[in-house]
Design a protein around this motif. Structure first.
Motif, short mmCIF file in Angstrom:
data_model
loop_
_atom_site.label_atom_id
_atom_site.label_comp_id
_atom_site.label_asym_id
_atom_site.label_seq_id
_atom_site.Cartn_x
_atom_site.Cartn_y
_atom_site.Cartn_z
N SER A 136 0.85 -1.18 0.00
CA SER A 136 0.00 0.00 0.00
C SER A 136 0.90 1.24 0.00
N ASP A 137 0.43 2.31 0.61
CA ASP A 137 1.19 3.56 0.65
C ASP A 137 2.27 3.50 1.72
N VAL A 138 3.51 3.75 1.31
CA VAL A 138 4.62 3.77 2.28
C VAL A 138 5.33 5.12 2.28
N GLY A 139 4.74 6.09 1.60
CA GLY A 139 5.36 7.41 1.52
C GLY A 139 5.61 8.04 2.88
N HIS A 140 4.64 7.88 3.79
CA HIS A 140 4.80 8.46 5.12
C HIS A 140 5.90 7.77 5.91
N ALA B 285 18.23 6.59 5.52
CA ALA B 285 18.49 5.29 4.88
C ALA B 285 17.27 4.41 5.03
N VAL B 286 17.13 3.48 4.10
CA VAL B 286 16.04 2.52 4.12
C VAL B 286 16.64 1.12 3.94
N ILE B 287 16.21 0.19 4.76
CA ILE B 287 16.65 -1.20 4.64
C ILE B 287 15.44 -2.06 4.32
N GLU C 118 9.27 5.30 -3.52
CA GLU C 118 8.96 6.30 -2.52
C GLU C 118 10.24 6.91 -1.94
N THR C 119 11.28 6.09 -1.81
CA THR C 119 12.56 6.60 -1.32
C THR C 119 13.15 7.60 -2.31
#
Length: 212
Positions: free
Chosen positions: A54-58, A65-67, A95-96
């Motif tokens: 779904s939406d992960v923008g928030h 960083a994103v893992i 989104e990142t």
């Protein structure tokens, strides 16, 4: 560093949350269920409710960083494997990218993801989905690292590994995979690299410096 962990409630994800906290990072633990939040706090994480499908923008907002450590599981039907391991990962990557800068993105992939026909037959579709997600990540301008471990174990780990573009099949402790992914955040030589890893004789930090 503010680090979002997708798949924080999984075996490797839980270790990542703990090791990030120990290393002095702010570990934002992405989970799908309200009842999982307290558990993440106990591990030293800051819970974030979001669903890869779904939406992960928030969830990525404000992150350094994103893992991606999510996985559909060995007994998951093909459709769910596609939804999580490929489409969910690509959703998070996109989104990142929207952050308007170049944060780090560390991807937990799998050995032979570029050549699923060379892996175990029962994992062929899973590896194909992982490979397609990896390919998408490599096409971006993000400071990515794609980590492809061999067979995962629940042993304590030794903090010693073997890495390379291609290594012989073997196993590696989830603990050492998590430690390696955390180390990739700080090791510039790991940026924009894809590598396989198994247990070995070289300390994690030293092994990452040998990547080509």
């Amino acid at each position: 560093m503010k680090v979002l962990v997708a798949g924080a409630n999984g075996h490797t994800g839980r270790l990542l949350v703990q090791y990030l906290d120990t290393a002095g990072h702010e570990a934002y633990a992405m989970v799908r269920k309200e009842e999982q939040k307290e558990d993440m706090e106990g591990l030293g994480g800051i819970p974030v409710l979001a669903d890869l499908e779904s939406d992960v923008g928030h969830a990525v907002k404000g992150m350094d960083a994103v893992i991606f450590a999510a996985g559909s599981g060995s007994s998951t039907p093909p459709e769910k494997t596609k939804d999580v391991d490929r489409d969910g990962a690509i959703n998070l990557i996109k989104e990142t990218e929207k952050l308007g800068r170049a944060p780090k993105f560390i991807m937990l992939s799998a050995m032979k993801a570029d050549h699923p026909e060379e892996g175990p037959e029962k994992l062929a579709y899973y590896l194909k989905m992982k490979g397609e997600a990896d390919e998408h990540l490599r096409s971006t301008e993000l400071d990515y690292t794609i980590v492809r471990p061999g067979a995962l174990t629940h042993e304590a780990g030794t903090s010693k590994i073997k890495v390379g573009k291609s290594v012989d099949r073997g196993s590696v402790a989830r603990a050492d995979v998590a430690k390696t992914m955390v180390a990739c955040l700080e090791e510039a030589n790991a940026y924009r690299k894809t590598f396989e890893m198994v247990e070995g004789d070289t300390q994690i930090e030293d092994a990452l410096k040998t990547l080509e």
